[in-house]
Scaffold this motif. Structure first.
Motif, short mmCIF file in Angstrom:
data_model
loop_
_atom_site.label_atom_id
_atom_site.label_comp_id
_atom_site.label_asym_id
_atom_site.label_seq_id
_atom_site.Cartn_x
_atom_site.Cartn_y
_atom_site.Cartn_z
N VAL A 81 -11.29 4.67 -1.85
CA VAL A 81 -10.92 5.68 -1.29
C VAL A 81 -9.83 6.25 -2.13
O VAL A 81 -9.10 5.77 -2.90
N ALA A 82 -9.80 7.46 -1.94
CA ALA A 82 -8.65 8.60 -2.91
C ALA A 82 -7.43 8.29 -2.00
O ALA A 82 -7.18 8.01 -1.02
N GLY A 83 -6.28 8.36 -3.15
CA GLY A 83 -4.91 8.28 -2.75
C GLY A 83 -4.23 6.94 -2.69
O GLY A 83 -2.92 6.79 -2.28
N VAL A 84 -4.95 6.00 -2.84
CA VAL A 84 -4.34 4.75 -2.73
C VAL A 84 -4.78 3.89 -3.96
O VAL A 84 -5.17 2.77 -3.73
N PHE A 85 -4.63 4.44 -5.17
CA PHE A 85 -4.99 3.84 -6.64
C PHE A 85 -4.61 2.27 -6.53
O PHE A 85 -5.58 1.53 -6.88
N SER A 86 -3.40 2.22 -6.66
CA SER A 86 -2.82 1.00 -6.87
C SER A 86 -3.25 -0.34 -5.78
O SER A 86 -3.53 -1.30 -6.40
N TYR A 87 -3.36 0.22 -4.69
CA TYR A 87 -3.95 -0.82 -3.59
C TYR A 87 -5.29 -1.29 -3.92
O TYR A 87 -5.70 -2.59 -4.01
N VAL A 116 -7.02 -0.89 -6.97
CA VAL A 116 -7.08 -1.74 -8.02
C VAL A 116 -6.53 -3.21 -7.88
O VAL A 116 -7.54 -4.06 -8.27
N ALA A 117 -5.59 -3.51 -7.01
CA ALA A 117 -5.05 -4.81 -6.89
C ALA A 117 -6.09 -5.57 -5.95
O ALA A 117 -6.41 -6.66 -6.25
N LYS A 118 -6.63 -4.90 -5.00
CA LYS A 118 -7.64 -5.55 -4.19
C LYS A 118 -8.94 -5.86 -4.84
O LYS A 118 -9.54 -7.00 -4.53
N HIS A 119 -9.46 -5.24 -5.88
CA HIS A 119 -10.65 -5.55 -6.30
C HIS A 119 -10.24 -6.62 -7.45
O HIS A 119 -10.81 -7.55 -7.50
N ALA A 120 -9.04 -6.85 -7.94
CA ALA A 120 -8.62 -7.92 -8.92
C ALA A 120 -8.41 -9.18 -8.03
O ALA A 120 -8.70 -10.06 -8.61
N VAL A 121 -8.05 -9.03 -6.72
CA VAL A 121 -7.93 -10.05 -5.78
C VAL A 121 -9.30 -11.00 -5.87
O VAL A 121 -9.37 -12.24 -6.02
N SER A 164 2.65 -3.47 -6.97
CA SER A 164 1.30 -3.82 -6.29
C SER A 164 0.83 -5.28 -7.07
O SER A 164 0.51 -6.00 -6.31
N LEU A 165 0.83 -5.15 -8.16
CA LEU A 165 0.04 -6.27 -9.03
C LEU A 165 1.07 -7.41 -9.00
O LEU A 165 0.59 -8.71 -8.85
N GLU A 166 2.51 -7.31 -9.14
CA GLU A 166 3.26 -8.57 -8.57
C GLU A 166 3.02 -9.08 -7.40
O GLU A 166 2.82 -10.33 -7.30
N MET A 215 0.94 -1.19 -0.09
CA MET A 215 -0.02 -0.11 0.22
C MET A 215 0.82 1.17 0.03
O MET A 215 1.51 1.65 1.11
N GLU A 216 0.94 2.00 -1.14
CA GLU A 216 1.63 3.16 -1.23
C GLU A 216 0.75 4.20 -1.70
O GLU A 216 -0.12 3.98 -2.38
N ARG A 217 0.89 5.65 -1.48
CA ARG A 217 0.17 6.58 -1.68
C ARG A 217 0.35 6.73 -3.30
O ARG A 217 1.37 7.38 -3.71
N ASP A 218 -0.68 6.90 -3.96
CA ASP A 218 -0.75 7.16 -5.41
C ASP A 218 -2.08 7.43 -5.86
O ASP A 218 -3.28 6.94 -5.35
N THR A 219 -2.06 8.10 -7.20
CA THR A 219 -3.41 8.43 -7.61
C THR A 219 -3.59 8.17 -8.89
O THR A 219 -2.50 7.73 -9.69
N ALA A 220 -4.75 8.02 -9.43
CA ALA A 220 -4.93 7.96 -11.01
C ALA A 220 -4.34 8.69 -11.76
O ALA A 220 -4.05 8.42 -13.04
#
Length: 234
Positions: free
Chosen positions: A134-140, A142-147, A97-99, A81-86
């Motif tokens: 939520v805002a600010g954890v874009f990659s997290y 995305v990955a958790k939806h894919a899980v 994150s995906l790896e 979980m790192e802070r990033d945005t779309a």
């Protein structure tokens, strides 16, 4: 029947609590992570799941460790979980994150499913943010939806083979990672507590208990379980 647990990210938090619970049940426990799980009896295989080809350094030892386990529980718990945005996130953050949360589980599934006897299970650890955002954890997010999608696809591919799969989605859990991110800000903790129906944070062992229960219940095959104390909707 000898039971084995293979878990990623068991050095702390939910992973640590899960390893502890399975050890207490008499299971052989193998942890795959960058840092050790400091529980006596855990076999630690040090590995960075974000690196392509990580499996080459652990496969032989892992397969040897679970060779006499008739029932195997595979828990995909590691995450980033790192802070990033779309609009401004680094592609490298998304890749890592995906790896960790998708590619590594797929590799471990392929490695271990052929070794899983009837009654085995694959447990994915998702998040409340597996179905929200939520805002600010874009990659997290995305990955958790894919899980969730990976769990459902795994379920369909393994139907009839005696291996069930489930995704446990914790709410806000009182872990070292959470406390580090919050940084001791009591106002933030109070906001997080107010989000649940009981006005408190979830304990890691509560999630470990859900994971252990789900691992033994084939009737839950293909289900998403939200373990969040009745999180308030906004």
């Amino acid at each position: 029947m000898r039971e084995g647990l293979v878990i990623t990210g068991a050095s702390k938090g939910i992973g640590f609590a899960t390893a502890k619970r399975f050890l207490a049940q008499g299971a052989r426990v193998v942890n795959l992570s960058r840092t050790r799980c400091e529980l006596a009896g855990v076999l630690n295989l040090t590995v960075d799941l974000s690196l392509p080809g990580f499996e080459r350094s652990v496969e032989a030892a892992l397969l040897e460790a679970i060779s006499d386990c008739e029932r195997l529980v595979l828990v995909h718990n590691a995450y980033m979980m790192e802070r990033d945005t779309a609009d401004s996130g680094s592609p490298d953050v998304l890749r890592r994150s995906l790896e960790v949360q998708l590619v590594a589980p797929a590799i471990l599934n392929r490695m271990l499913i052929p070794k899983m006897g009837s009654g085995s299970s694959i447990v994915y650890v998702g998040s409340t943010l597996s179905e929200k955002a939520v805002a600010g954890v874009f990659s997290y997010v995305v990955a958790k939806h894919a899980v969730v999608g990976m769990m459902r696809a795994t379920c369909q591919d393994l139907l009839g083979r005696g291996i069930h799969t489930v995704c446990i989605c914790p709410g806000v859990t009182d872990t070292e990672t959470l406390r580090k991110r919050v940084g001791g800000d009591e106002a933030v903790f109070e906001t997080l507590r107010s989000m649940t129906g009981e006005g408190r944070l979830i304990e890691p062992d509560e999630i470990a208990q859900v994971i252990a229960f789900a691992a033994g219940q084939p009737v839950l095959n293909g289900t998403v379980i939200h373990a969040n104390l009745g999180q308030k909707e906004h």
